[in-house]
Each structure stands twice: as structure tokens, then as C-alpha cells.
Design a protein around this motif. Structure first.
Motif, PDB file in Angstrom:
ATOM      1  N   MET A 160       0.849  -1.199   0.000  1.00  0.00           N
ATOM      2  CA  MET A 160       0.000   0.000   0.000  1.00  0.00           C
ATOM      3  C   MET A 160       0.880   1.243   0.000  1.00  0.00           C
ATOM      4  SD  MET A 160      -2.881   1.077   2.808  1.00  0.00           S
ATOM      5  CE  MET A 160      -3.644  -0.531   2.701  1.00  0.00           C
ATOM      6  N   SER A 161       0.560   2.219  -0.826  1.00  0.00           N
ATOM      7  CA  SER A 161       1.368   3.428  -0.909  1.00  0.00           C
ATOM      8  C   SER A 161       1.218   4.264   0.359  1.00  0.00           C
ATOM      9  CB  SER A 161       0.938   4.258  -2.117  1.00  0.00           C
ATOM     10  OG  SER A 161      -0.356   4.786  -1.915  1.00  0.00           O
ATOM     11  N   ASP A 162       2.217   5.176   0.595  1.00  0.00           N
ATOM     12  CA  ASP A 162       2.129   6.061   1.752  1.00  0.00           C
ATOM     13  C   ASP A 162       0.892   6.947   1.670  1.00  0.00           C
ATOM     14  OD1 ASP A 162       4.460   5.006   2.742  1.00  0.00           O
ATOM     15  OD2 ASP A 162       5.743   6.608   1.943  1.00  0.00           O
ATOM     16  N   ALA A 163       0.557   7.411   0.459  1.00  0.00           N
ATOM     17  CA  ALA A 163      -0.621   8.273   0.303  1.00  0.00           C
ATOM     18  C   ALA A 163      -1.894   7.528   0.649  1.00  0.00           C
ATOM     19  CB  ALA A 163      -0.695   8.797  -1.135  1.00  0.00           C
ATOM     20  N   ALA A 164      -1.987   6.268   0.198  1.00  0.00           N
ATOM     21  CA  ALA A 164      -3.166   5.472   0.508  1.00  0.00           C
ATOM     22  C   ALA A 164      -3.249   5.188   1.998  1.00  0.00           C
ATOM     23  CB  ALA A 164      -3.126   4.164  -0.275  1.00  0.00           C
ATOM     24  N   GLN A 165      -2.087   4.869   2.612  1.00  0.00           N
ATOM     25  CA  GLN A 165      -2.081   4.609   4.047  1.00  0.00           C
ATOM     26  C   GLN A 165      -2.530   5.836   4.822  1.00  0.00           C
ATOM     27  OE1 GLN A 165      -1.213   1.579   5.358  1.00  0.00           O
ATOM     28  NE2 GLN A 165      -1.874   2.317   7.345  1.00  0.00           N
ATOM     29  N   ASN A 166      -2.048   7.004   4.439  1.00  0.00           N
ATOM     30  CA  ASN A 166      -2.442   8.231   5.118  1.00  0.00           C
ATOM     31  C   ASN A 166      -3.918   8.523   4.954  1.00  0.00           C
ATOM     32  OD1 ASN A 166       0.147   8.727   6.028  1.00  0.00           O
ATOM     33  ND2 ASN A 166       0.703   9.994   4.250  1.00  0.00           N
ATOM     34  N   LEU A 198     -10.960  -4.180   0.378  1.00  0.00           N
ATOM     35  CA  LEU A 198     -10.880  -4.727  -0.974  1.00  0.00           C
ATOM     36  C   LEU A 198      -9.495  -4.440  -1.517  1.00  0.00           C
ATOM     37  CD1 LEU A 198     -14.389  -3.536  -2.161  1.00  0.00           C
ATOM     38  CD2 LEU A 198     -13.680  -5.922  -1.914  1.00  0.00           C
ATOM     39  N   ARG A 199      -8.733  -5.494  -1.751  1.00  0.00           N
ATOM     40  CA  ARG A 199      -7.315  -5.352  -2.072  1.00  0.00           C
ATOM     41  C   ARG A 199      -7.053  -5.519  -3.572  1.00  0.00           C
ATOM     42  NH1 ARG A 199      -7.727  -7.914   2.856  1.00  0.00           N
ATOM     43  NH2 ARG A 199      -6.519  -6.949   4.532  1.00  0.00           N
ATOM     44  N   ASP A 240      -7.911  -0.785  -0.764  1.00  0.00           N
ATOM     45  CA  ASP A 240      -6.626  -0.625  -0.080  1.00  0.00           C
ATOM     46  C   ASP A 240      -5.780   0.503  -0.651  1.00  0.00           C
ATOM     47  OD1 ASP A 240      -5.854  -1.778  -2.465  1.00  0.00           O
ATOM     48  OD2 ASP A 240      -4.690  -3.398  -1.561  1.00  0.00           O
ATOM     49  N   ASN A 241      -6.186   1.108  -1.762  1.00  0.00           N
ATOM     50  CA  ASN A 241      -5.468   2.280  -2.265  1.00  0.00           C
ATOM     51  C   ASN A 241      -6.005   3.582  -1.677  1.00  0.00           C
ATOM     52  OD1 ASN A 241      -7.907   2.551  -3.581  1.00  0.00           O
ATOM     53  ND2 ASN A 241      -7.040   2.771  -5.641  1.00  0.00           N
ATOM     54  N   GLY A 242      -6.995   3.477  -0.781  1.00  0.00           N
ATOM     55  CA  GLY A 242      -7.536   4.663  -0.123  1.00  0.00           C
ATOM     56  C   GLY A 242      -8.457   5.498  -0.975  1.00  0.00           C
ATOM     57  N   ALA A 243      -8.871   4.987  -2.137  1.00  0.00           N
ATOM     58  CA  ALA A 243      -9.679   5.791  -3.059  1.00  0.00           C
ATOM     59  C   ALA A 243     -11.171   5.685  -2.793  1.00  0.00           C
ATOM     60  CB  ALA A 243      -9.384   5.392  -4.501  1.00  0.00           C
ATOM     61  N   GLY A 269     -16.287  15.930   0.347  1.00  0.00           N
ATOM     62  CA  GLY A 269     -15.514  14.707   0.473  1.00  0.00           C
ATOM     63  C   GLY A 269     -15.478  14.214   1.910  1.00  0.00           C
ATOM     64  N   TYR A 270     -14.822  13.070   2.088  1.00  0.00           N
ATOM     65  CA  TYR A 270     -14.744  12.499   3.426  1.00  0.00           C
ATOM     66  C   TYR A 270     -13.453  11.695   3.579  1.00  0.00           C
ATOM     67  CZ  TYR A 270     -15.650   9.572   7.480  1.00  0.00           C
ATOM     68  OH  TYR A 270     -15.541   8.935   8.696  1.00  0.00           O
ATOM     69  N   GLY A 271     -12.691  12.029   4.612  1.00  0.00           N
ATOM     70  CA  GLY A 271     -11.577  11.222   5.058  1.00  0.00           C
ATOM     71  C   GLY A 271     -10.490  10.965   4.049  1.00  0.00           C
ATOM     72  N   GLY A 272     -10.380  11.785   3.030  1.00  0.00           N
ATOM     73  CA  GLY A 272      -9.353  11.572   2.032  1.00  0.00           C
ATOM     74  C   GLY A 272      -9.725  10.600   0.935  1.00  0.00           C
ATOM     75  N   PHE A 273     -10.917  10.004   1.018  1.00  0.00           N
ATOM     76  CA  PHE A 273     -11.360   9.101  -0.043  1.00  0.00           C
ATOM     77  C   PHE A 273     -11.782   9.906  -1.271  1.00  0.00           C
ATOM     78  CE2 PHE A 273     -12.102   6.529   3.769  1.00  0.00           C
ATOM     79  CZ  PHE A 273     -11.499   5.336   3.396  1.00  0.00           C
ATOM     80  N   ALA A 274     -11.492   9.364  -2.433  1.00  0.00           N
ATOM     81  CA  ALA A 274     -11.880  10.041  -3.669  1.00  0.00           C
ATOM     82  C   ALA A 274     -13.391   9.981  -3.863  1.00  0.00           C
ATOM     83  CB  ALA A 274     -11.176   9.401  -4.866  1.00  0.00           C
ATOM     84  N   ARG A 275     -14.004   8.904  -3.405  1.00  0.00           N
ATOM     85  CA  ARG A 275     -15.452   8.752  -3.593  1.00  0.00           C
ATOM     86  C   ARG A 275     -16.041   7.850  -2.512  1.00  0.00           C
ATOM     87  NH1 ARG A 275     -17.757   8.339  -9.468  1.00  0.00           N
ATOM     88  NH2 ARG A 275     -17.813  10.578  -9.091  1.00  0.00           N
ATOM     89  N   VAL A 276     -17.222   8.249  -2.027  1.00  0.00           N
ATOM     90  CA  VAL A 276     -18.012   7.425  -1.111  1.00  0.00           C
ATOM     91  C   VAL A 276     -19.216   6.917  -1.891  1.00  0.00           C
ATOM     92  CG1 VAL A 276     -19.260   7.328   1.075  1.00  0.00           C
ATOM     93  CG2 VAL A 276     -17.285   8.857   0.841  1.00  0.00           C
TER      94      VAL A 276
END
Length: 283
Positions: free
Chosen positions: A1-7, A25-26, A191-194, A229-236
Motif C-alpha cells: 500500500m502506498s504512503d498516500a493510501a495509508q495516510n 478490498l485489495r 486498499d489504495n484509499g480511493a 468529500g470524506y476522510g481523504g477518499f476520492a469517492r463514497v
């Protein structure tokens, strides 16, 4: 997992691996999200037939809750969900069980509470509230009767406990149904945080781990998420819209409830890893 996704995930307050209330979902290339079904087994079978034709190796599937309630084919809906799961797991290269996720919707949350009615503060009031909101259809599907519940309430908590025990036994008499119930997750994310998947909504001011029952009852703030937006996710993405307005896409949200179980369509959308719609089905 990338640092950006982890953050992005850490910013929501959700431990990425340890909190089993949530699904991860990985390595997603495409994710199929399926809207509220509400016991509309015929539309679900037709949708699955379409998805079988559009399936690509590596696709993930997430059902966004509300399998129970309102519609007349609740048992058949669960059977169809289990049937299609077996088909997906047999597809080479073989799908991992964690790649198929079932969220808990408000109907499943009410059903869970109904099965614990003896622990409710005001059994009669809570029973009537749930029955008026669709739980009556689920109760009838498993052979339960509201009159028996009310009689048990009048008799006392031990009688209510016996009544809920009979309901649990009725669930276990249907192959796979009890196991299906125990596998629900509150929400899921990639798992990419998107992408974040919820059933009805959430409280934008709370972290994921602090939502309590907001996943099922806090749909009114979904438009606010669409703007900020919410929590850094690109889409909910949500599967239940109380207004059942169909597929509504905004900058940071996607709502897909077409009104299945109420005479409307059952919708599924396929999203790429960034949250863009690459395919969709309505039946």
C-alpha cells in the motif's frame, strides 16, 4: 500500500487491518457495487445473469446492504446471493472469498435487533417501530408472526427469549442463511484509499470507527459529503437512498439505489480503481 493510501485510511480513524467490522478490498482493478435489493429476488437473478456476462477476471463484488425487508422474495434473495457467490468463487483465476463483500444495511440491522428483542428497553415500542419499516416482511419470510411476539412480550422476557430462539432456529433451517447473516460488514474500502462503500450514509463529522448507527440511518448528510468529500477518499459509494432516486453521481459521492423492492430497478455499477464508472447495469 502506498504512503498516500495509508495516510488516507489513517485519516478516517480506521485501523487498516485489525478492525474486522470493516472489509478491505485489495488490489482492485474493477469493483462491482450492487444497490439495495429489498427482497426483489427476480431482479437480483436477472442482474446476476448480466453480471455473469460482464465479469472480468479479478473483479471484486460488494453488495451494499438491504437484502431483507419490504419485498416478497427474501428467502429467495438470500439463496440467489449464495448461488452467485458459489459461481464467482469457481471462476478461474479463482476468486478469493474476501473479494466478495456483503454490507449490513438498515434492514439487516433491524433484523439483528429483532433477534435480540429480549434485550430491548421497550420491547413493544421497538417491535412496532421495526415492523413498520420493513422488518415485517423478513419476519414473515422466516415463519414468524407479530402476534406471537406481542403475546410473548405480555408474558415476559423469558417468553420473548424463547420466541427469538425459535426465529434463530428457523434461520438455521435454511442452508447457509445463518452463516450469511454473520458475515456482514459495516463498511468497506479499497486498499489504495480511493473508495469507501457504505449502505446508507455516514456522519461527515465522525471518523469511521465512531459512526455507530450512522451507516444505516444518517443518509441526510450524504449530499454534504458530495461537496466536501470524506476522510481523504476520492469517492463514497452508497447503496440505499431513502428517496430511491437512482444513480446520482457527484464529485465525491455516488448513490445507486433505483428502488428495487418498491417496483423500481436494481442497479449495479462497475468502478475502476480511481472510482470512475466504467460499466453499469439496471434491471
Amino acid at each position: 500500500m502506498s504512503d498516500a493510501a495509508q495516510n488516507a485510511i489513517q485519516n478516517t480513524g480506521l485501523p487498516p487491518e485489525t478492525d474486522k467490522r470493516f472489509a478491505v478490498l485489495r488490489r482492485c482493478r474493477r469493483v462491482w457495487a450492487i444497490a439495495s435489493i429489498h427482497g426483489d429476488a427476480e431482479r437480483l437473478a436477472a442482474l446476476h445473469a448480466e453480471l455473469a456476462d460482464r465479469y472480468e477476471a479479478g473483479d471484486r463484488f460488494i453488495y451494499l446492504g438491504n437484502y431483507y425487508g419490504h419485498g416478497s422474495g427474501i428467502l429467495e434473495t438470500v439463496d440467489e446471493l449464495l448461488r452467485f457467490r458459489r459461481i464467482l468463487l469457481a471462476q478461474p483465476p479463482y476468486t478469493h472469498p474476501d473479494d466478495i463483500v456483503y454490507l449490513r444495511g438498515r434492514q439487516e440491522e433491524m433484523w439483528r435487533k429483532l433477534l435480540q428483542l429480549q434485550f430491548a428497553g421497550d420491547c413493544q415500542k421497538i417491535l412496532d417501530w421495526m415492523l413498520a419499516r420493513g422488518a415485517d416482511a423478513t419476519l414473515a419470510a422466516y415463519g414468524g408472526h407479530a402476534a406471537d411476539a406481542r403475546a410473548a412480550i405480555m408474558e415476559g422476557l423469558l417468553a420473548v427469549s424463547r420466541w427469538t430462539g425459535q426465529l434463530r432456529q428457523a434461520i438455521r433451517s435454511h442452508s447457509g442463511h445463518n452463516e450469511f447473516m454473520t458475515g456482514f460488514r459495516r463498511a468497506a474500502y479499497t486498499d489504495n484509499g480511493a473508495l469507501l462503500f457504505v449502505s446508507t450514509g455516514l456522519d461527515p463529522s465522525r471518523e469511521l470507527t465512531d459512526q455507530e448507527d450512522g451507516f444505516w440511518w444518517n443518509g441526510q448528510d450524504f449530499n454534504e459529503i458530495g461537496l466536501s468529500g470524506y476522510g481523504g477518499f476520492a469517492r463514497v459509494v452508497r447503496g440505499h437512498d431513502p428517496a430511491r432516486k437512482g444513480i446520482i453521481e457527484r464529485k465525491a459521492t455516488l448513490s445507486i439505489d433505483g428502488g428495487a423492492g418498491f417496483g423500481g430497478s436494481l442497479n449495479a455499477v462497475c468502478l475502476d480503481a480511481a472510482g470512475e464508472i466504467v460499466d453499469q447495469v439496471s434491471v
